[in-house]
Design an enzyme around this catalytic site. Structure first.
Site, PDB file in Angstrom:
ATOM      1  N   ASP A 214       0.833  -1.201   0.000  1.00  0.00           N
ATOM      2  CA  ASP A 214       0.000   0.000   0.000  1.00  0.00           C
ATOM      3  C   ASP A 214       0.874   1.259   0.000  1.00  0.00           C
ATOM      4  O   ASP A 214       1.866   1.336   0.729  1.00  0.00           O
ATOM      5  CB  ASP A 214      -0.888  -0.021   1.248  1.00  0.00           C
ATOM      6  CG  ASP A 214      -1.911   1.092   1.265  1.00  0.00           C
ATOM      7  OD1 ASP A 214      -2.723   1.168   0.336  1.00  0.00           O
ATOM      8  OD2 ASP A 214      -1.899   1.889   2.224  1.00  0.00           O
ATOM      9  N   GLU A 273       1.937  -0.356  -4.966  1.00  0.00           N
ATOM     10  CA  GLU A 273       1.001   0.715  -5.293  1.00  0.00           C
ATOM     11  C   GLU A 273       1.812   2.003  -5.173  1.00  0.00           C
ATOM     12  O   GLU A 273       2.046   2.500  -4.078  1.00  0.00           O
ATOM     13  CB  GLU A 273      -0.192   0.755  -4.338  1.00  0.00           C
ATOM     14  CG  GLU A 273      -1.174   1.856  -4.722  1.00  0.00           C
ATOM     15  CD  GLU A 273      -2.087   2.296  -3.585  1.00  0.00           C
ATOM     16  OE1 GLU A 273      -3.182   2.808  -3.869  1.00  0.00           O
ATOM     17  OE2 GLU A 273      -1.699   2.152  -2.414  1.00  0.00           O
TER      18      GLU A 273
END
Length: 552
Positions: A214, A273
């Site tokens: 993330d 990401e």
């Protein structure tokens, strides 16, 4: 030599399995509820493994399932090495993983390194410790400005709205680039780094195949004594020296992670990401780093031939530079479903500012739902024909649209509360799935779902699509199976169609993908039709906004 925990799942197979994998993203709260509490859980996922097997996916990416207050859908993590009791137990996790493995499906899990939750034991210890303590050094605390430090250290705003700083009882402030419940970690702290290495080993030992990282570009930070203003911060280039984003030092962190990944056989995978300029993406995807990085360019592209070709060509070139394979994404848990996006006018400025989602309330412009789904089916077939890995977000295989009419008092996304009147948040893409056409929650669970489901879910439930050869679910199943059968080298060659609105390319084994982006039918190139996203017309032409796969 593999390193499973005692009793853990042992992975086997090709170390490069991920390069052209089809990965199915599960948002666990909204996938399947086994116990009737309204929240999806791990046993619910286990019960749906046969569905995933029949869909034909290679791997599942599981969004956060860790203990959490769910202030940000689970991305506020209390404990990185456990399971939230609402989702189940570690035993339930192992059972789910074993069922997926038996079905030939690998598991990728979300890891959230930029921040913990404010309930994490580290942060609670930091609050109880004095200024300048080792406990506070795990986070980014600063003294305030103004009289008695009553003003925040800077005017920075969080991604979810409001100040990016929160004051604690002794007067100091901590940085949170997202929700106030998500204090940012200090990755210059060696204990932080070592603990995350332990977390990677913990899940890898259980048999997890990889990790989705993330906001991978945000972990490394260097805050100067005199903080820039928010305007200055936004104007700073992505050159490796930005105080909070995409710093060059971030790759030192992931080089250590790569050492852990490579200590397993097969090596564990990772995908970053990283919302960074294209020229900065390759280092995240390098073999010395995480190994792969998301490219979100198709998420921002209009349904136009030139836009798709530009995105595809650019990202295949970047994949060559990194030595990795690229990734293709049309929908995920953060953005409006592509069936809905393609049924609305494309406004790049509104997209960048997040305001596009206001139209989800059913105001102008009006959604052309049928056209949006037709375009989505065409785009999905194009995506699945490309070299690289393809990510499918739960429910897109049912042709789901964004759920627009969620009452304000039912919304859960912090962006809705912190940006009133400007952003309705992401709940519309996180509504629990419809498995059956009947039942209080359309088969999601024995009781009501945690977010309200619309009546039209009955028309698109998985049970009704499963045996319908014309359904979107059947199209996904056939397209994924055909993709696997035709898998070949990670190359393509552009084919001149003679139409500026028709995009075509061939793969090395003679598999050709042709997409008509225009509003009119066109003549079909020569070849045997393998699959089409819509029925060909009576004259055998390629209809408007349709993709066909041909075999020469």
């Amino acid at each position: 030599m593999s390193r499973p925990r005692p009793g853990g799942t042992v992975l086997s197979g090709d170390a490069d399995w991920w390069r052209q994998a089809v990965v199915y993203q599960i948002y666990p709260r909204s996938f399947a509820d086994s116990n009737g509490d309204g929240i999806g859980d791990l046993p619910g996922i286990t019960s749906r493994v046969p569905y995933l097997r029949d869909l034909g996916v290679d791997a599942v990416w599981l969004s956060p399932f860790y203990p959490s207050a769910l202030a940000d859908g689970g991305y506020d993590v209390d404990d990185y090495r456990n399971v939230d009791p609402r989702f189940g137990t570690l035993y339930d996790f192992d059972t789910m993983l074993a069922a997926l493995t038996e079905a030939g499906i690998k598991l990728i899990i979300d890891i959230v390194p930029n921040h913990t939750s404010n309930r994490h034991e580290w942060f609670q210890a930091a609050l109880a410790a004095p200024k300048g303590s080792p406990e506070r050094d795990k986070y980014l605390f600063r003294d305030g400005t103004g009289p008695d430090g009553e003003e925040p250290p800077s005017d920075w705003t969080s991604a979810f709205g409001g100040s990016a700083w929160e004051r604690v009882e002794d007067g100091q402030w901590y940085l949170h680039r997202f929700a106030v419940e998500q204090p940012d970690l200090n990755w210059d702290n060696r204990e932080v780094r070592e603990d995350f290495l332990q977390t990677l080993r913990f899940w890898s030992d259980r048999g997890v195949a990889g990790f989705r990282v993330d906001v991978a570009h945000m972990t490394a930070k260097r805050l100067p004594d005199e903080l820039p203003t928010m305007e200055q911060l936004r104007a700073m280039p992505f050159d490796g020296n930005h105080p909070t984003l995409d710093r060059d030092e971030v790759h030192e962190i992931y080089a250590e992670w790569r050492e852990v990944f490579n200590s397993y056989d097969p090596p564990r995978t990772a995908v970053a990401e990283a919302w960074v300029p294209a020229h900065r993406r390759a280092r995240y995807a390098s073999a010395e780093g995480l190994g792969q990085a998301f490219n979100f360019d198709l998420l921002q592209a209009p349904f136009e031939a030139d836009a798709f070709r530009d995105v595809i060509a650019r990202n295949l070139d970047l994949a060559v530079q990194s030595g990795s394979s690229t990734t293709w994404v049309l929908s995920n848990h953060d953005l409006v479903r592509h069936a809905t996006r393609y049924g609305l006018p494309h406004d790049p400025e509104e997209f960048k500012q997040g305001r596009t989602w206001l139209l989800s309330r059913g105001t102008e412009p009006v959604l052309e739902a049928d056209r949006g789904l037709r375009r989505a089916r065409a785009a999905t077939m194009l995506e699945l024909a490309l070299p690289g890995s393809a990510y499918v977000y739960q429910g897109e295989e049912l042709g789901l649209h964004e759920v627009a009419d969620i009452p304000d008092d039912a919304r859960q996304d912090p962006t809705f509360a912190r940006k009133p009147g400007r952003d309705v948040g992401r709940d519309g893409v996180r509504v629990p799935l419809p498995w059956t056409a009947t039942g209080e929650s359309y088969g999601f669970g024995p009781g009501a779902a945690h977010l309200p489901q619309p009546e039209w879910f009955a028309e698109v439930a998985a049970s009704g699509q499963s045996d319908d050869p014309t359904s979107t679910l059947s199209l996904y199943r056939e397209a994924i199976a055909t993709r696997h059968r035709l898998q070949c080298e990670e190359q393509l060659e552009w084919v001149d169609t003679g139409h500026e609105d028709v995009l075509a390319f061939s793969r090395p084994n003679g598999w050709t993908c042709v997409t008509n982006f225009s509003a009119k039918p066109v003549d079909l190139p020569a070849g045997h039709v393998l699959l089409a996203s819509a029925e060909l017309d009576a004259e055998g032409r390629l209809p408007a906004e349709t993709t066909v796969w041909l075999q020469r």
